[in-house]
Design an enzyme around this catalytic site. Structure first.
Site, PDB file in Angstrom:
ATOM      1  N   LYS A  47     -35.454  -3.809  17.573  1.00  8.43           N
ATOM      2  CA  LYS A  47     -36.458  -3.590  16.533  1.00  8.43           C
ATOM      3  C   LYS A  47     -36.823  -4.917  15.905  1.00  8.43           C
ATOM      4  O   LYS A  47     -35.968  -5.793  15.753  1.00  8.43           O
ATOM      5  CB  LYS A  47     -35.855  -2.622  15.503  1.00  8.43           C
ATOM      6  CG  LYS A  47     -36.671  -2.357  14.265  1.00  8.43           C
ATOM      7  CD  LYS A  47     -35.984  -1.300  13.365  1.00  8.43           C
ATOM      8  CE  LYS A  47     -36.604  -1.237  11.999  1.00  8.43           C
ATOM      9  NZ  LYS A  47     -35.895  -0.311  11.093  1.00  8.43           N
TER      10      LYS A  47
ATOM     11  N   ASP B 272     -30.080   2.236  12.538  1.00  7.61           N
ATOM     12  CA  ASP B 272     -30.747   0.932  12.599  1.00  7.61           C
ATOM     13  C   ASP B 272     -29.847  -0.105  11.931  1.00  7.61           C
ATOM     14  O   ASP B 272     -29.642  -0.059  10.719  1.00  7.61           O
ATOM     15  CB  ASP B 272     -32.097   0.965  11.859  1.00  7.61           C
ATOM     16  CG  ASP B 272     -33.129   1.827  12.572  1.00  7.61           C
ATOM     17  OD1 ASP B 272     -32.723   2.723  13.337  1.00  7.61           O
ATOM     18  OD2 ASP B 272     -34.337   1.601  12.361  1.00  7.61           O
TER      19      ASP B 272
ATOM     20  N   LYS C  74     -38.878  -1.031  18.935  1.00  6.05           N
ATOM     21  CA  LYS C  74     -39.442  -0.515  17.692  1.00  6.05           C
ATOM     22  C   LYS C  74     -40.086  -1.659  16.925  1.00  6.05           C
ATOM     23  O   LYS C  74     -39.443  -2.659  16.625  1.00  6.05           O
ATOM     24  CB  LYS C  74     -38.355   0.152  16.842  1.00  6.05           C
ATOM     25  CG  LYS C  74     -38.864   0.633  15.483  1.00  6.05           C
ATOM     26  CD  LYS C  74     -37.828   1.459  14.740  1.00  6.05           C
ATOM     27  CE  LYS C  74     -38.269   1.748  13.320  1.00  6.05           C
ATOM     28  NZ  LYS C  74     -37.241   2.469  12.546  1.00  6.05           N
TER      29      LYS C  74
END
Lengths: 281, 309
Positions: free
Chosen positions: B209, B146, B245
């Site tokens: 995300k 991430d 996400k």
């Protein structure tokens, strides 16, 4: 003045310091002693109960960790606020059929009772706790701690004194409460909520659900996050077999008369914790 | 009136992606209406299980220890040890320093290990330092990385640089999946969220995300809807399916359902699985377990009946 529009109060629930309507949208009506409609009151559902318990749970630890002195001051403040709203409560009690003399007395007693419990806030633990003699190099203390979240079925009569008499001994020690208030007594309960919000009682410490106790009792006794139930206000029509469910998480069950006022009532909502502490040298 | 569109050209190849402006009012109204969708009791269990399967169980605290990560991994593998029906979560998400502990603790399970990397949460260090950080996390065994979008470059108009940094990060990932955190709370408008989504996807993100969870303004339903619509547009334009996400501020099972509804309604059921949708959370799992208890037992459960994390 001609053409004055009557402005009636909407009686709503009291959850987490706010006054929401019931999630279910249901209401019930409350009539005065002559049978005329005084108010439509929100009728709490199991989901409102769930929200109230959630609010009570998150308020519990911060409330218990306030100093005893501070909790006492806040209870005393509630009494002060009631004092200044006596005429309103008198009118309200009269409208539900309590005569002037009895109502005046009831309001006075409610205020006195709050002050009485406020005084106990920093004293009960000295009387109920102890230092225990043990045969070993230890200090051994027993200290009272609040039970946690308490579900209360408030007595319907006397409406005001019954409500105050049941919440005060529970909250003084750091418990938080979810109170179910029925029928005519719901009017005074909601009005007391208006007093509580202006008395520095933190949101979630007292939550009030107006509605039907037979609806809500099964959820109250079955809820695993309710630590004690006070059934002082249970009515004969309510099915008591539900109470067996308190065994699900070993809830405390309390039932008291409204006339009582004693230290024992505070200890109803306390757990005794005993600590062994080594004596160092 | 004709809808104004802008073509943003990214990268050395000059590939061009069309970005349509966002209608803020309709977007928020649609998100609000999707949030009122009720889930029938008969479907609740499936929704709760799907929620668990999509969770990236996260701990990103300065005070994280190998032991804390190990216990998090145990919880990830068996969220409810008393109930075999409850599935394991998708992944655990940790700092690079904790990756090998997480890899160790999740061995012989389906739980993946995700690591934040690349000067998380600001992204403000040299690109060399960031790619080194990513390679390091991959070397330690992370399956998913991430990273954060360089909001500083993106917001000051240097989209090209933000784009190239993601491309470089993707290279550094190798086999590992790349999730790009847009930090939507710092982008300021839905138009910017949409542009950033398009930019990240064009640069090769496997997932986009919402947030780092480090600022109060985190994931919200309209923001995720905005990103989902960008994902849909991107799939139309390029035939590439990118995952989403949602992270930050998702604490209750009910909130999680709302996200499932938004994703399902916008992108279809192909996105309703852990390969295409994740929820980054720490407290959410306990609430989902409480709701499952409630479904099984019929009475409301409480925090005393799940682990303290």
């Amino acid at each position: 003045m001609a053409g004055k529009i009557p402005i009636a109060k909407t009686y709503k629930l009291f959850i987490d310091g706010a006054f929401p309507r019931s999630e279910s949208g249901r209401t019930f009506s409350v009539n005065n002693s002559e049978g005329e409609l005084i108010a439509n009151v929100s009728q709490a559902s199991r989901k409102d109960f769930r929200e109230a318990v959630r609010a009570a749970r998150s308020a519990q630890s911060p409330w218990a960790s306030r100093t005893a002195y501070n909790r006492g001051q806040i209870l005393y403040r509630v009494a002060e606020m009631l004092e200044s709203r006596k005429p309103e409560f008198l009118e309200l009690l009269k409208s539900i059929g309590v005569n002037n003399r009895v109502a005046t007395r009831e309001i006075e007693d409610s205020i006195q009772r709050l002050v009485w419990y406020a005084g106990w806030s920093d004293k009960y633990s000295q009387l109920l706790g102890s230092v225990n003699p043990v045969s070993g190099p230890y200090f051994n203390f027993t200290v009272p701690e609040p039970t946690g979240v308490v579900g209360i079925i408030a007595p319907t009569e006397p409406a005001m004194l019954g409500f105050i008499s049941r919440i005060a001994p529970a909250i003084v020690s750091g418990n938080t409460v979810v109170v179910v208030s029925e029928a005519q007594s719901s009017l005074t309960s909601v009005t007391i909520a208006e007093v509580l919000v202006t008395s520095d009682v933190p949101a979630g410490v007292v939550n009030i659900l107006t509605g039907d106790q037979t609806d809500l009792l099964p959820w109250m006794v079955g809820h695993l996050d309710v630590n004690a139930v006070d059934i002082s206000g249970i009515s004969p029509k309510t099915d008591l077999t539900h109470l067996e469910e308190v065994a699900s998480n070993v809830k405390r069950v309390v039932s008291r008369s409204v006339d009582e006022e004693s230290l024992e009532l505070i200890s109803d909502f306390l757990e005794m914790k005993t600590v062994w502490h080594p004596i160092g040298r | 009136m004709k809808m104004p569109t802008s073509n943003i050209t990214f990268g050395k190849t000059g590939s061009s992606i069309k970005v349509i402006p966002v209608d803020e009012v309709s977007l928020e109204a649609r998100a609000a209406s999707l949030a009122t969708r009720s889930i029938k009791t008969s479907s609740k269990k499936a929704a709760l299980h799907l929620t668990i399967r999509c969770i990236d169980l996260t701990t990103l605290e300065g005070a994280d220890t190998p032991e804390k990560v190990a216990s998090l991994c145990q919880k990830a593998k068996r969220p409810d040890p008393s109930n075999h029906d409850v599935p394991s979560v998708a992944a655990v998400c940790v700092y690079p320093e904790m990756v090998h502990h997480a890899v160790e603790a999740t061995r012989n399970s389906k739980v993946k290990v995700a690591s934040v990397a690349g000067a998380f949460p600001s992204g403000l260090s040299t690109i060399e330092a960031r790619t080194a950080d990513i390679s390091d996390a991959v070397k330690r065994g992370a399956d998913e990385i991430d990273i954060v979008l360089n909001r500083s470059a993106f917001l000051s108009g240097d989209e090209q640089r933000a784009f190239e940094e993601i491309v470089a990060s993707k290279d550094a990932c190798g086999e590992a999946h790349l999730k790009v955190i847009l930090e939507v709370g710092e982008l300021g408008s839905y138009d910017k969220i949409r542009q950033a989504s398009m930019l990240a996807m064009a640069a090769g993100a496997d997932f986009i995300k919402t947030s780092t969870g480090k600022i109060p303004q985190a994931s919200s339903l309209p923001r995720v809807l905005c990103m989902a619509e960008a994902v849909r547009d991107f799939a139309y334009q390029t035939n590439i399916s990118v995952g989403i996400k949602a992270a930050g501020g998702i604490r209750t099972a009910k909130q999680a359902w709302h996200y499932l509804v938004v994703i399902g309604e916008t992108l279809g059921s192909e996105w309703l699985n852990p390969e295409m949708f994740r929820i980054g959370a720490s407290g959410l799992l306990n609430d989902v377990l409480l709701q499952l208890n409630r479904l099984d037992s019929g009475s409301y459960s409480g925090p005393d009946y799940v682990t303290v994390d």
